[in-house]
Design a protein around this motif. Structure first.
Motif, PDB file in Angstrom:
ATOM      1  N   UNK A 156      -8.958  -7.543  -0.313  1.00  0.00           N
ATOM      2  CA  UNK A 156      -9.549  -6.503  -0.395  1.00  0.00           C
ATOM      3  C   UNK A 156     -10.769  -6.958  -0.339  1.00  0.00           C
ATOM      4  N   UNK A 157     -11.832  -5.832  -0.473  1.00  0.00           N
ATOM      5  CA  UNK A 157     -13.582  -5.399  -1.440  1.00  0.00           C
ATOM      6  C   UNK A 157     -13.423  -5.617  -2.211  1.00  0.00           C
ATOM      7  N   UNK A 192       3.538  -7.970   0.278  1.00  0.00           N
ATOM      8  CA  UNK A 192       2.050  -8.418   0.156  1.00  0.00           C
ATOM      9  C   UNK A 192       2.247  -9.058  -1.127  1.00  0.00           C
ATOM     10  N   UNK A 193       2.565 -10.230  -0.974  1.00  0.00           N
ATOM     11  CA  UNK A 193       2.858 -11.580  -2.334  1.00  0.00           C
ATOM     12  C   UNK A 193       1.892 -11.729  -3.425  1.00  0.00           C
ATOM     13  N   UNK A 194       0.981 -10.838  -3.148  1.00  0.00           N
ATOM     14  CA  UNK A 194      -0.665 -10.926  -3.629  1.00  0.00           C
ATOM     15  C   UNK A 194      -1.772 -11.236  -2.968  1.00  0.00           C
ATOM     16  N   UNK A 247     -12.851  -7.825  -6.156  1.00  0.00           N
ATOM     17  CA  UNK A 247     -12.399  -8.988  -6.194  1.00  0.00           C
ATOM     18  C   UNK A 247     -11.371  -8.253  -7.526  1.00  0.00           C
ATOM     19  N   UNK A 248     -10.765  -7.669  -7.648  1.00  0.00           N
ATOM     20  CA  UNK A 248      -9.842  -6.963  -8.740  1.00  0.00           C
ATOM     21  C   UNK A 248      -8.915  -6.421  -8.798  1.00  0.00           C
ATOM     22  N   UNK A 249      -8.604  -6.535  -7.009  1.00  0.00           N
ATOM     23  CA  UNK A 249      -7.130  -5.856  -6.762  1.00  0.00           C
ATOM     24  C   UNK A 249      -6.009  -6.968  -6.293  1.00  0.00           C
ATOM     25  N   UNK A 250      -5.533  -7.152  -6.975  1.00  0.00           N
ATOM     26  CA  UNK A 250      -4.500  -8.051  -7.732  1.00  0.00           C
ATOM     27  C   UNK A 250      -2.737  -7.012  -7.595  1.00  0.00           C
ATOM     28  N   UNK A 251      -1.912  -7.960  -7.035  1.00  0.00           N
ATOM     29  CA  UNK A 251      -0.146  -8.301  -7.843  1.00  0.00           C
ATOM     30  C   UNK A 251       0.780  -7.837  -5.675  1.00  0.00           C
ATOM     31  N   UNK A 252       1.463  -7.392  -6.299  1.00  0.00           N
ATOM     32  CA  UNK A 252       2.694  -7.453  -5.211  1.00  0.00           C
ATOM     33  C   UNK A 252       2.917  -5.692  -5.329  1.00  0.00           C
ATOM     34  N   UNK A 253       3.037  -5.936  -3.401  1.00  0.00           N
ATOM     35  CA  UNK A 253       3.353  -4.285  -3.245  1.00  0.00           C
ATOM     36  C   UNK A 253       4.156  -4.454  -1.551  1.00  0.00           C
ATOM     37  N   UNK A 254       4.949  -3.131  -1.249  1.00  0.00           N
ATOM     38  CA  UNK A 254       5.602  -3.616  -0.684  1.00  0.00           C
ATOM     39  C   UNK A 254       5.860  -2.715   0.093  1.00  0.00           C
ATOM     40  N   UNK A 255       5.882  -2.603   1.532  1.00  0.00           N
ATOM     41  CA  UNK A 255       5.290  -1.414   2.151  1.00  0.00           C
ATOM     42  C   UNK A 255       6.586  -0.982   3.408  1.00  0.00           C
ATOM     43  N   UNK A 256       7.317   0.412   3.587  1.00  0.00           N
ATOM     44  CA  UNK A 256       8.671   0.387   4.230  1.00  0.00           C
ATOM     45  C   UNK A 256       8.106   1.559   5.405  1.00  0.00           C
ATOM     46  N   UNK A 257       8.941   1.713   6.185  1.00  0.00           N
ATOM     47  CA  UNK A 257       8.466   2.244   7.560  1.00  0.00           C
ATOM     48  C   UNK A 257       9.160   3.588   6.893  1.00  0.00           C
ATOM     49  N   UNK A 258       8.361   4.766   7.512  1.00  0.00           N
ATOM     50  CA  UNK A 258       8.319   6.059   7.081  1.00  0.00           C
ATOM     51  C   UNK A 258       9.231   7.149   8.292  1.00  0.00           C
ATOM     52  N   UNK A 259       9.747   6.302   8.946  1.00  0.00           N
ATOM     53  CA  UNK A 259      10.463   6.579   9.691  1.00  0.00           C
ATOM     54  C   UNK A 259      12.019   5.702  10.474  1.00  0.00           C
ATOM     55  N   UNK A 260      13.199   6.748  10.808  1.00  0.00           N
ATOM     56  CA  UNK A 260      13.609   5.601  11.252  1.00  0.00           C
ATOM     57  C   UNK A 260      15.206   5.287  10.307  1.00  0.00           C
TER      58      UNK A 260
END
Length: 203
Positions: free
Chosen positions: A103-104, A168-170, A106-119
């Motif tokens: 990320x632009x 996203x592990x970090x 530098x303080x952005x931090x942590x774990x994020x999970x994305x899942x599909x919005x369809x299906x």
């Protein structure tokens, strides 16, 4: 007894050819990119995700799972759609895409999970993702945000008939996150959290 397909995100060389983000969208994206780079160590995201995938696979196999990696080397040319198709073709019980964000800020931090919005699993995927994220945070000690449903990721859109998670592990753009991400201890922690999630998931 689970079939788990793991996709180590990115590859050594960006493929400038494009593919449709989804069959129902007109948006096109590069078939696959090389990803980010650690701001301190210079580690390549594509190398790091492969390291994680190998550790996770070894751990899950010991737990009795059948684990398939979409790639076992960084010198490949494998599109995001093709990666998703591997999960679909193998009728994966769980499909996990591994990434490390940049990320632009530098303080952005942590774990994020994305899942599909369809299906097939739109009504359940967010709660599953939150469960997985919570376990990852517990084992790895990084903060976590609520799971996000999105159409932005080709590798999720084409695998929306199986339970699919982009993790996203970090942040490689955050020196504190990076210091954790490059350790073998964190790789094992992610493997343990993933194993516990898969057990809870199937039950």
């Amino acid at each position: 007894g689970l079939v788990i397909v793991i996709d180590p995100g990115h590859q050594m060389i960006t493929d400038e050819e494009t593919e449709l983000c989804a069959t129902w969208l007109s948006v096109q994206k590069p078939r696959c990119t090389s990803g980010g780079t650690g701001i301190v160590t210079g580690v390549n995201e594509y190398d790091l995700t492969l390291e994680y995938a190998i550790v996770i696979k070894d751990y899950l196999v010991q737990c009795g799972a059948e684990v398939i990696l979409t790639r076992e080397t960084s010198d490949v040319d494998l599109s995001n759609q093709e990666r998703a198709q591997i999960a679909v073709d193998n009728e994966a019980d769980v499909f996990i895409r591994l990434h490390a964000d940049s990320a632009n800020d530098s303080l952005a931090s942590g774990i994020r999970i994305y899942v599909p919005d369809s299906g097939s699993y739109t009504s359940s995927s967010v709660s599953w993702g939150d469960q997985y994220a919570s376990l990852l945070s517990e084992y790895c000690g990084l903060p976590v945000e609520q799971t996000r449903q999105t159409y932005l990721y080709t590798g999720l859109n084409y695998a929306n008939t199986v339970p699919s998670f982009q993790v996203s592990l970090g942040f490689l753009s955050n020196s504190d996150d990076e210091a954790i991400l490059v350790t073998e201890e964190n790789m094992l922690a992610v493997a343990q959290a993933t194993s516990e999630f898969c057990v809870d998931f199937i039950n």
